[in-house]
Design an enzyme around this catalytic site. Structure first.
Site, PDB file in Angstrom:
ATOM      1  N   LYS A 231       0.851  -1.205   0.000  1.00 37.90           N
ATOM      2  CA  LYS A 231       0.000   0.000   0.000  1.00 37.90           C
ATOM      3  C   LYS A 231       0.884   1.252   0.000  1.00 37.90           C
ATOM      4  O   LYS A 231       2.104   1.138   0.179  1.00 37.90           O
ATOM      5  CB  LYS A 231      -0.904  -0.023   1.227  1.00 37.90           C
ATOM      6  CG  LYS A 231      -0.137   0.077   2.528  1.00 37.90           C
ATOM      7  CD  LYS A 231      -0.969  -0.320   3.727  1.00 37.90           C
ATOM      8  CE  LYS A 231      -0.184  -0.097   4.999  1.00 37.90           C
ATOM      9  NZ  LYS A 231      -0.678  -0.893   6.128  1.00 37.90           N
TER      10      LYS A 231
ATOM     11  N   TYR B  34      15.127  31.465   5.496  1.00 37.96           N
ATOM     12  CA  TYR B  34      13.948  32.174   6.008  1.00 37.96           C
ATOM     13  C   TYR B  34      13.982  32.393   7.516  1.00 37.96           C
ATOM     14  O   TYR B  34      14.278  31.484   8.286  1.00 37.96           O
ATOM     15  CB  TYR B  34      12.678  31.386   5.690  1.00 37.96           C
ATOM     16  CG  TYR B  34      12.245  31.460   4.245  1.00 37.96           C
ATOM     17  CD1 TYR B  34      11.901  32.684   3.664  1.00 37.96           C
ATOM     18  CD2 TYR B  34      12.173  30.309   3.479  1.00 37.96           C
ATOM     19  CE1 TYR B  34      11.492  32.745   2.341  1.00 37.96           C
ATOM     20  CE2 TYR B  34      11.767  30.356   2.155  1.00 37.96           C
ATOM     21  CZ  TYR B  34      11.426  31.585   1.587  1.00 37.96           C
ATOM     22  OH  TYR B  34      11.028  31.638   0.289  1.00 37.96           O
TER      23      TYR B  34
HETATM   24  C1  PLP Z   1       0.173  -1.900   6.665  1.00 41.23           C
HETATM   25  C2  PLP Z   1      -0.343  -3.188   7.148  1.00 41.23           C
HETATM   26  C3  PLP Z   1       0.505  -4.288   7.375  1.00 41.23           C
HETATM   27  C4  PLP Z   1       2.010  -4.201   7.277  1.00 41.23           C
HETATM   28  O1  PLP Z   1       2.558  -3.645   8.457  1.00 41.23           O
HETATM   29  P1  PLP Z   1       4.140  -3.484   8.657  1.00 41.23           P
HETATM   30  O2  PLP Z   1       4.286  -2.993  10.034  1.00 41.23           O
HETATM   31  O3  PLP Z   1       4.607  -2.504   7.636  1.00 41.23           O
HETATM   32  O4  PLP Z   1       4.738  -4.822   8.449  1.00 41.23           O
HETATM   33  C5  PLP Z   1      -0.070  -5.493   7.711  1.00 41.23           C
HETATM   34  N1  PLP Z   1      -1.419  -5.600   7.854  1.00 41.23           N
HETATM   35  C6  PLP Z   1      -2.246  -4.563   7.675  1.00 41.23           C
HETATM   36  C7  PLP Z   1      -3.718  -4.744   7.859  1.00 41.23           C
HETATM   37  C8  PLP Z   1      -1.742  -3.326   7.326  1.00 41.23           C
HETATM   38  O5  PLP Z   1      -2.565  -2.282   7.155  1.00 41.23           O
END
Ligand code: PLP
Length: 368
Positions: A33, A259
């Protein structure tokens, strides 16, 4: 001028290290994601597919469409569920949503029931995250409702840990709650896959791995916390960020820089200007000596405020520094290294946010 360099070979090695750790019988769902945590979702999926990954976790239906168009074949799970209007798209692209709420179930069941075929779904239980999911004591009832729904097919039962990187007792307790849910949901004999482990739980041990694990962060080569426990699974950072010096100039002592003049030179100085700033994901919170970069294998502190597309660093102690020099924002140069965890520490955040900020705001270059 600024490049996010993504090392495909490092990603393959991290996957292999995780796979070796969980064993042959546990499947790996690569979480990609947020555009692959800033590394590029499609590129990372293709790289992982080439390395043998057959399951991917994504946030939205749009991401699923993009992955199918790019030739990703395996299981794609929509962790945020998607919308009922998207169900025919989910079916045509074989995307599997997560069901986590009674209203969502009602909508999905109604729409899917009108369409031919059965939509594969995963039932999410809230074992303590306090976010998405059904209550553990209702797991069985919801699994039966899904099984009874004409348009849905239950293929997974899942949950998510809130503190797998720190609180082992709590994580074990939540894992037990999950175990009881899995048992009841599977009582009717269906082959339903159980998955709960994020990177931290995956790296902690087999007891959390069930049928499938869902690592994100670890695939990108970062550890969940500073605990040395994780290092038994060797991971390699996948992302580095490179910039270039566009100007080097001498400045007298007590000259106000950038700045607001929140910083002044403390001595006659040499200052280098970098074409990177907060619009590129290089946070303004790194201003005035908080953040450092690598030039010629040495650390140069930021002086003054990080601007939208410009940052000034102090190179007085790196006299050879000149226009055109490579600058490492994140990564290794010579014997020095700046990790996503170190930048996160400077910013008061976590490596996840650093990867998303830097990775999703600059041009990427894939190597290996
Ligand atoms: C993002 C996510 C993961 C992965 O988590 P990490 O800490 O990056 O390994 C696993 N399960 C769900 C439901 C997530 O949203």
């Amino acid at each position: 001028m600024n490049i996010v360099r993504v090392d495909r070979e490092a990603m393959r090695r991290n996957y292999q290290a995780i796979k070796a750790h969980v064993g042959r019988e546990v499947e790996v769902m690569a979480v990609i994601k947020a555009d692959g945590y800033g590394h590029g979702m499609v590129e990372m999926a293709l790289t992982l597919q080439g390395a043998g990954v057959r399951h991917f976790g994504i946030a939205t239906v749009e991401q699923g469409i993009a992955l199918r168009q790019a030739g990703i074949k395996g299981q794609l799970v929509i962790l945020l569920g998607g919308r009922a209007e998207e169900i025919s798209t989910m079916q045509s692209h074989s995307l599997e949503p997560v069901i986590f709420d009674s209203d969502q179930f009602a909508e999905f069941s109604a729409v899917a029931g009108q369409l031919p075929g059965r939509l594969a779904v995963h039932l999410k239980i809230d074992c303590g995250m306090g976010r998405l999911g059904f209550k553990p004591e209702e797991a069985f009832a919801w699994s039966e409702k899904i099984k009874a729904s004409a348009g849905l097919k239950l293929v997974g039962v899942m949950s998510h840990f809130p503190s797998a990187d720190g609180d082992l007792d709590l994580t074990r307790h939540q894992n037990e709650i999950f175990g009881r849910c899995v048992e009841t949901v599977r009582a009717s004999g269906a082959s339903i896959k159980a998955h709960i482990a994020n990177s931290a739980a995956t790296l902690r041990g087999k007891e959390f791995c069930w049928d499938m694990v869902r690592p994100g962060l670890a695939l990108y080569g970062c550890y969940p916390s500073p605990d040395p426990l994780w290092q038994r699974t060797p991971l390699v950072p996948v992302m580095s960020v490179v910039s270039t010096i566009v100007q080097v100039e001498d400045a007298p002592a007590d000259k106000g820089i950038s700045y607001g003049h929140i910083d002044r030179t403390r001595r006659p100085s040499r200052l280098a200007v970098l074409p990177i700033g907060y619009a590129d994901g290089f946070s303004r919170s790194l201003s005035a000596g908080v953040g450092k970069v690598l030039i010629r294998g040495r650390r140069a502190p930021i002086i003054g405020r990080v601007c939208m597309n410009v940052t000034v660093v102090d190179v007085t102690d790196i006299p050879e520094a000149c226009r055109g020099d490579e600058v490492i924002i994140l990564g290794r140069q010579g014997n020095e290294q700046i990790s996503a965890d170190e930048i996160a520490g400077w910013m008061g955040t976590i490596s996840y946010e650093v990867l998303c900020l830097l990775g999703n705001n600059m041009k990427r270059q894939y190597i290996n």
